[in-house]
Structures are given as C-alpha cells and as structure tokens.
Design a protein around this motif. Sequence first.
Motif, PDB file in Angstrom:
ATOM      1  N   THR A  28      -0.195  -4.243  -5.376  1.00  0.00           N
ATOM      2  CA  THR A  28      -0.919  -3.829  -4.175  1.00  0.00           C
ATOM      3  C   THR A  28      -2.007  -4.827  -3.791  1.00  0.00           C
ATOM      4  N   LEU A  29      -2.686  -5.385  -4.786  1.00  0.00           N
ATOM      5  CA  LEU A  29      -3.787  -6.305  -4.537  1.00  0.00           C
ATOM      6  C   LEU A  29      -3.332  -7.748  -4.325  1.00  0.00           C
ATOM      7  N   ASP A  30      -2.057  -8.018  -4.530  1.00  0.00           N
ATOM      8  CA  ASP A  30      -1.550  -9.386  -4.390  1.00  0.00           C
ATOM      9  C   ASP A  30      -1.676  -9.874  -2.948  1.00  0.00           C
ATOM     10  N   ASP A  31      -2.103 -11.117  -2.795  1.00  0.00           N
ATOM     11  CA  ASP A  31      -2.279 -11.704  -1.469  1.00  0.00           C
ATOM     12  C   ASP A  31      -1.660 -13.100  -1.457  1.00  0.00           C
ATOM     13  N   VAL A  32      -0.552 -13.250  -0.769  1.00  0.00           N
ATOM     14  CA  VAL A  32       0.103 -14.554  -0.670  1.00  0.00           C
ATOM     15  C   VAL A  32      -0.689 -15.428   0.294  1.00  0.00           C
ATOM     16  N   VAL A  33      -1.206 -16.529  -0.213  1.00  0.00           N
ATOM     17  CA  VAL A  33      -2.039 -17.414   0.609  1.00  0.00           C
ATOM     18  C   VAL A  33      -1.372 -18.761   0.879  1.00  0.00           C
ATOM     19  N   GLU A  34      -0.277 -19.020   0.192  1.00  0.00           N
ATOM     20  CA  GLU A  34       0.390 -20.312   0.369  1.00  0.00           C
ATOM     21  C   GLU A  34       1.883 -20.177   0.131  1.00  0.00           C
ATOM     22  N   LEU A  89       0.821  -1.205   0.000  1.00  0.00           N
ATOM     23  CA  LEU A  89       0.000   0.000   0.000  1.00  0.00           C
ATOM     24  C   LEU A  89       0.860   1.261   0.000  1.00  0.00           C
ATOM     25  N   LEU A  90       1.998   1.210   0.683  1.00  0.00           N
ATOM     26  CA  LEU A  90       2.901   2.360   0.692  1.00  0.00           C
ATOM     27  C   LEU A  90       3.476   2.632  -0.691  1.00  0.00           C
ATOM     28  N   LEU A  91       3.741   1.581  -1.459  1.00  0.00           N
ATOM     29  CA  LEU A  91       4.223   1.759  -2.826  1.00  0.00           C
ATOM     30  C   LEU A  91       3.151   2.430  -3.680  1.00  0.00           C
ATOM     31  N   GLN A  92       1.915   1.976  -3.536  1.00  0.00           N
ATOM     32  CA  GLN A  92       0.818   2.583  -4.285  1.00  0.00           C
ATOM     33  C   GLN A  92       0.621   4.041  -3.867  1.00  0.00           C
ATOM     34  N   VAL A 111       4.461 -15.702  -6.995  1.00  0.00           N
ATOM     35  CA  VAL A 111       5.106 -15.950  -8.284  1.00  0.00           C
ATOM     36  C   VAL A 111       4.156 -15.630  -9.434  1.00  0.00           C
ATOM     37  N   GLU A 112       2.844 -15.706  -9.175  1.00  0.00           N
ATOM     38  CA  GLU A 112       1.890 -15.343 -10.221  1.00  0.00           C
ATOM     39  C   GLU A 112       2.063 -13.890 -10.633  1.00  0.00           C
ATOM     40  N   VAL A 113       2.301 -13.003  -9.671  1.00  0.00           N
ATOM     41  CA  VAL A 113       2.524 -11.593  -9.989  1.00  0.00           C
ATOM     42  C   VAL A 113       3.928 -11.392 -10.546  1.00  0.00           C
ATOM     43  N   GLN A 114       4.904 -12.087 -10.008  1.00  0.00           N
ATOM     44  CA  GLN A 114       6.278 -11.938 -10.477  1.00  0.00           C
ATOM     45  C   GLN A 114       6.413 -12.252 -11.964  1.00  0.00           C
ATOM     46  N   GLU A 115       5.647 -13.218 -12.434  1.00  0.00           N
ATOM     47  CA  GLU A 115       5.755 -13.601 -13.843  1.00  0.00           C
ATOM     48  C   GLU A 115       4.725 -12.891 -14.728  1.00  0.00           C
ATOM     49  N   ARG A 116       3.905 -12.034 -14.148  1.00  0.00           N
ATOM     50  CA  ARG A 116       2.850 -11.351 -14.903  1.00  0.00           C
ATOM     51  C   ARG A 116       3.449 -10.502 -16.028  1.00  0.00           C
ATOM     52  N   PRO A 117       2.991 -10.654 -17.265  1.00  0.00           N
ATOM     53  CA  PRO A 117       3.570  -9.902 -18.382  1.00  0.00           C
ATOM     54  C   PRO A 117       3.054  -8.469 -18.453  1.00  0.00           C
ATOM     55  N   ILE A 118       3.966  -7.525 -18.625  1.00  0.00           N
ATOM     56  CA  ILE A 118       3.636  -6.119 -18.797  1.00  0.00           C
ATOM     57  C   ILE A 118       3.929  -5.730 -20.246  1.00  0.00           C
ATOM     58  N   GLY A 135      10.413  -0.034  -7.994  1.00  0.00           N
ATOM     59  CA  GLY A 135      11.335  -1.089  -8.416  1.00  0.00           C
ATOM     60  C   GLY A 135      12.032  -1.761  -7.252  1.00  0.00           C
ATOM     61  N   LEU A 136      12.604  -0.945  -6.361  1.00  0.00           N
ATOM     62  CA  LEU A 136      13.291  -1.494  -5.191  1.00  0.00           C
ATOM     63  C   LEU A 136      12.308  -2.153  -4.233  1.00  0.00           C
ATOM     64  N   GLY A 137      11.104  -1.554  -4.099  1.00  0.00           N
ATOM     65  CA  GLY A 137      10.103  -2.123  -3.212  1.00  0.00           C
ATOM     66  C   GLY A 137       9.650  -3.494  -3.655  1.00  0.00           C
ATOM     67  N   VAL A 138       9.398  -3.649  -4.946  1.00  0.00           N
ATOM     68  CA  VAL A 138       8.995  -4.951  -5.471  1.00  0.00           C
ATOM     69  C   VAL A 138      10.117  -5.963  -5.316  1.00  0.00           C
ATOM     70  N   ARG A 139      11.342  -5.539  -5.574  1.00  0.00           N
ATOM     71  CA  ARG A 139      12.490  -6.437  -5.364  1.00  0.00           C
ATOM     72  C   ARG A 139      12.568  -6.893  -3.909  1.00  0.00           C
ATOM     73  N   LYS A 140      12.322  -5.976  -2.965  1.00  0.00           N
ATOM     74  CA  LYS A 140      12.359  -6.321  -1.550  1.00  0.00           C
ATOM     75  C   LYS A 140      11.234  -7.277  -1.180  1.00  0.00           C
ATOM     76  N   LEU A 141      10.058  -7.053  -1.735  1.00  0.00           N
ATOM     77  CA  LEU A 141       8.943  -7.973  -1.511  1.00  0.00           C
ATOM     78  C   LEU A 141       9.281  -9.371  -2.011  1.00  0.00           C
ATOM     79  N   ILE A 142       9.920  -9.434  -3.164  1.00  0.00           N
ATOM     80  CA  ILE A 142      10.308 -10.731  -3.718  1.00  0.00           C
ATOM     81  C   ILE A 142      11.328 -11.423  -2.819  1.00  0.00           C
TER      82      ILE A 142
END
Length: 242
Positions: free
Chosen positions: A171-177, A10-13, A68-75, A54-61
């Motif tokens: 922002t909407l990504d939710d890790v459930v497993e 949310l802070l990134l958004q 991984v569904e978001v990590q591989e999402r095509p832009i 960019g750095l925030g997403v890298r830190k989340l990863i």
Amino acid sequence: MIDDGPAYKLLLQRAVKRFEIDLQKWPWPPTRAAGDDWSTYWQARFEDTLFRVGLGVRKLIEASKLSVEVQERPISAIFMPVRGGVFPGVIDQHRIEKFYDGEAAQRVQLPVLLLCHAIVHSHVLVPQFTGSSHSGLRLENFYLASDRGRKGGVYLIDWRTFVDELVNVVTLDDVVEMLAFRLPNGEELRIPFSTHQGFTDSRDRAISVYRSLSQGNAKFVDKFMHEWQKAYGQAPGPEASA
C-alpha cells in the motif's frame, strides 16, 4: 491494466481491513447459520480476501505499478517439508499433520513475488482461527502451498506478518522511476523502482535485480535481451525513464 496504482493498492488494504473488522464482530452477519455453516463462511471469507491480495499484487506487477524493491522483499515464514514423499490431493489438502513434517520445520524468507504466486496457484490453503466472546474471531496464521509446491512442502505464514510486511508495504509503495525497453515488434521490458538511487547509474544492475526476482523473470529477460541483440546488435538501453 491498472490506471491508478496507488488507489488500487488502497483497495487491497481496505479489503483486508474489512475482513478483520468483520472477524471482530463475529457472529456476523446476523443469520440463522449453524455452527458448521460459520466455519464454511469464514473459510470462504479468508480465501476471498487472500486471493484479492494475491491476484491484486500480481496485477500490479504485470502493470509495472509495484517496485522491484517490494517484489523482492522477504516475508518471514515457516517451511514444513513433505513427509515421506506423499502429498495431499483435493479432498485431504487440510490434513497438514498427515502430509507435512512439523518436527523438521525451519524458518525461511519468501519474497513477496513468490508468496503471491503461491496464493494464486494455491492447492493447500488452511486458515487457523482462534476466538472468544470478548475479542471475537482472530486469524492467527495460515498454511499455504501451490499445486507444484505441495509436493515439496507447505508454508506456515503468520497473519499479522502477512498484513504488516506485505499488505501494508504494498500500500505504501510509490514507484518513482521506470526503466523501459522496447523491441521493434512492440514487446516491452519495464522495470519499476521506488528509489532514484542505486539503479539510474547502473542499467545492468537494474536488469540483474529484475531478472533475479523469479525463474519466469529470468527466462523473459534472457529472451528479451537475445531479441534485442538480434534487432540492434547491442545490449538494451533504456527507451525512457520517469
């Protein structure tokens, strides 16, 4: 380590939204800045905002807080190849038309993971603004190439696409497993997912998806599995899932 992944997202958004609001309120903040100073100011604001993401997403990863569904999402992006094998240096990285061939441009799909890698290691980073007295400033798109990537070409990325398909999705990504593997020396392989379906019944598929995200992932997984074989004499099995 990011303790609360959803709050961090949310802070990134929020950083992106603040940037867009300030653009609409241009000229802002009220100063005695000259015309050239404004250009420098918004270039700095753009770079600050983009690096936060960019750095925030890298830190989340790295913290296993982005699926991984978001990590591989095509832009969606446009790729312009380098012209004649000559690429920009430090002082002329903004000369896009000089070094890259717009006539040979082609639309490509760039995964979130690789796009954020390019931001973190960017060499070419050139925003394209438009503005009016009614709508204020708008960031239309930006050119991006990493230090290594600039030798092959540059990406043109639409700002609205970046916000809608990367920032908002993160922002909407939710890790459930989480599939977690641990070596005797404490080294871990953790694979986060945002769905319960499709991976719980196929450990090998989960590892394959994670491995395919990048060359770095592939090298790490290969090394990890080799060490696992040496330690346990078998393919890795999940230590825990949540």
